[in-house]
Scaffold this active site. Structure first.
Site, PDB file in Angstrom:
ATOM      1  N   GLU A 229       0.665  -1.206   0.105  1.00 29.76           N
ATOM      2  CA  GLU A 229       0.595   0.195   0.366  1.00 29.76           C
ATOM      3  C   GLU A 229       0.960   1.592  -0.670  1.00 29.76           C
ATOM      4  OE1 GLU A 229      -3.747  -0.596   2.487  1.00 29.76           O
ATOM      5  OE2 GLU A 229      -2.155  -0.345   3.869  1.00 29.76           O
TER       6      GLU A 229
ATOM      7  N   CYS B 247       3.690   8.834   0.520  1.00 34.74           N
ATOM      8  CA  CYS B 247       3.991   7.657   1.483  1.00 34.74           C
ATOM      9  C   CYS B 247       4.709   6.617   0.750  1.00 34.74           C
ATOM     10  CB  CYS B 247       3.507   7.778   2.283  1.00 34.74           C
ATOM     11  SG  CYS B 247       3.671   6.724   3.689  1.00 34.74           S
TER      12      CYS B 247
ATOM     13  N   CYS C 101       7.015  -5.727   6.948  1.00 32.88           N
ATOM     14  CA  CYS C 101       8.158  -5.444   8.244  1.00 32.88           C
ATOM     15  C   CYS C 101       8.519  -6.762   8.492  1.00 32.88           C
ATOM     16  CB  CYS C 101       7.563  -4.151   8.144  1.00 32.88           C
ATOM     17  SG  CYS C 101       8.701  -3.131   9.293  1.00 32.88           S
TER      18      CYS C 101
ATOM     19  N   CYS D  57       8.004  -4.047  15.492  1.00 33.92           N
ATOM     20  CA  CYS D  57       7.571  -2.278  16.620  1.00 33.92           C
ATOM     21  C   CYS D  57       5.965  -2.475  16.839  1.00 33.92           C
ATOM     22  CB  CYS D  57       7.337  -1.044  15.753  1.00 33.92           C
ATOM     23  SG  CYS D  57       9.435  -0.801  15.237  1.00 33.92           S
TER      24      CYS D  57
ATOM     25  N   CYS E 273       2.369  -0.851  15.362  1.00 38.07           N
ATOM     26  CA  CYS E 273       2.364  -0.863  14.056  1.00 38.07           C
ATOM     27  C   CYS E 273       1.375  -2.120  12.955  1.00 38.07           C
ATOM     28  CB  CYS E 273       3.783  -0.935  13.525  1.00 38.07           C
ATOM     29  SG  CYS E 273       3.909  -0.555  11.702  1.00 38.07           S
TER      30      CYS E 273
ATOM     31  N   LEU F 236      12.046   7.707  17.107  1.00 38.36           N
ATOM     32  CA  LEU F 236      11.920   7.309  18.422  1.00 38.36           C
ATOM     33  C   LEU F 236      11.571   6.655  19.374  1.00 38.36           C
ATOM     34  CD1 LEU F 236      14.655   8.420  19.618  1.00 38.36           C
ATOM     35  CD2 LEU F 236      13.488   9.615  21.069  1.00 38.36           C
TER      36      LEU F 236
ATOM     37  N   CYS G 252       0.051   7.024   9.978  1.00 36.04           N
ATOM     38  CA  CYS G 252       1.055   6.412  10.225  1.00 36.04           C
ATOM     39  C   CYS G 252       1.169   4.975  11.571  1.00 36.04           C
ATOM     40  CB  CYS G 252       1.791   7.552  11.081  1.00 36.04           C
ATOM     41  SG  CYS G 252       3.488   6.519  11.105  1.00 36.04           S
TER      42      CYS G 252
END
Length: 362
Positions: free
Chosen positions: A97, A115, A122, A126, A129, A230, A348
């Protein structure tokens, strides 16, 4: 037939000089490369038979050996705020996407940002996410990265022929610096005058904190924006939120950031997702201000976008404002990220792999 298609070389994988050399090896005059690039990147053509200043014989010859884009649009979703999300199908039936966001008046945007994704899935894991839920599959080629932008550029032309993608952020699916070579190549191609001609300063690469790659990027002579995901100010919390911190803890990451700043003189962005009663305390703001000392940093506070599997909740808006206010009082340049596309899961941390869709959508 499908296997044969997959063996074709992709125009989007070539720089202009590379395509000139490639065509000359096939006894095709090198000047044809510039014509092809003009059709692809300026006029948005995706079929060789639409290139009217090429002979039919040459059109056929090119179509036998090449494809223009290695990806195809499978699904389009549009948010109430004008954000557009595309699901791209790749030649191997994987999918990614990517998202287009407009800022300012939709009839005359101040900037148009895409984006892009750099990997299928991935592997960073995380905890806040959605992308990593299906795991990592593979890296994208530079052509697959550029193809995402090209798809949006074609869609923009249908709205207004003068509209152009002005900014690109490498913040979609995947960890960009784990696909280092292809990402760097694609950045240089984005900047090339004959391709997208996008200023390096309008390109942002986000990383979860791969220290060796950050140090390498410092020597690439790319005046881009480097954004560091971060999200925590202590190793104990960052270890929980971002497993990469166990390999590259905060002291090593901050040292690499200082190195990058000293080598390039470029301000860095610290991305900080605001999680309710997790990382939004006064003490977190104090530590974050201390981490920014000694080099130029912009802090980008991100209200958490809902990922049901994570169990997290977004911080109260008043709490986010107070967090930002403290950082500003300490002289830290701070912005709260404008929310885009949350109603279509395009914000995000919300991008997912193909298997999260119904098969009929792909």
């Amino acid at each position: 037939m499908e296997h044969k298609e997959n063996q074709k070389k992709t125009i989007c994988d070539f720089t202009l000089d590379q395509l000139v050399s490639e065509l000359e090896q096939k006894n095709i005059p090198g000047f044809r490369a510039k014509q092809i690039f003009n059709w692809v990147y300026d006029k948005g053509v995706t079929e060789f038979n639409q290139m009217t200043n090429l002979s039919q014989q040459l059109q056929f010859q090119l179509a036998e050996s090449y494809q223009i884009m290695p990806i195809a649009i499978s699904k389009k979703q549009t948010s109430s705020d004008g954000t557009t999300k595309l699901l791209y199908k790749l030649n191997d039936d994987e999918a990614v996407e990517s998202v287009l966001m407009t800022y300012g008046d939709l009839s005359n945007p101040e900037r148009i940002t895409v984006c892009v994704s750099t990997q299928v899935g991935c592997g960073m894991g995380c905890s806040f996410c959605a992308t990593g839920l299906g795991g990592y599959k593979r890296n994208l080629s530079e052509g697959e990265i550029l193809g995402q932008i090209l798809g949006f550029q074609q869609a923009l032309k249908e709205i207004d022929n003068s509209f152009r993608v002005s900014n690109v952020v490498y913040m979609g699916m995947g960890e960009p610096l784990l696909n280092y070579d292809n990402v760097v190549k694609s950045i240089r191609m984005l900047n090339a005058k004959e391709i997208f001609n996008i200023s390096y300063r309008r390109i942002t690469v986000s990383t979860c904190g791969l220290v060796p790659q950050i140090r390498s990027l410092a020597h690439e002579d790319l005046p881009i924006v480097l954004a560091i995901s971060l999200h925590a100010t202590t190793d104990s919390l960052r270890n929980q939120l971002m497993p990469i911190n166990k390999k590259y803890p905060l002291d090593q990451l901050i040292e690499a950031c200082r190195y990058y700043f000293n080598q390039t003189g470029r301000k860095l962005t610290f991305e900080y997702i605001m999680l309710d009663n997790i990382n939004d305390y006064y003490a977190d703001a104090e530590r974050l201000a201390l981490l920014t000392k000694g080099f130029s940093v912009n802090v980008n506070l991100i209200p958490f976008n809902q990922v049901n599997e994570s169990g997290f909740k977004r911080s109260d808006r008043n709490r986010v404002n107070k967090f930002a206010g403290y950082l500003k009082q300490q002289g830290v340049e701070t912005v709260i990220r404008e929310e885009k596309g949350g109603d279509i899961l395009a914000a995000c941390g919300q991008l997912r792999q193909a298997q999260q869709y119904n098969r009929g959508d792909i």
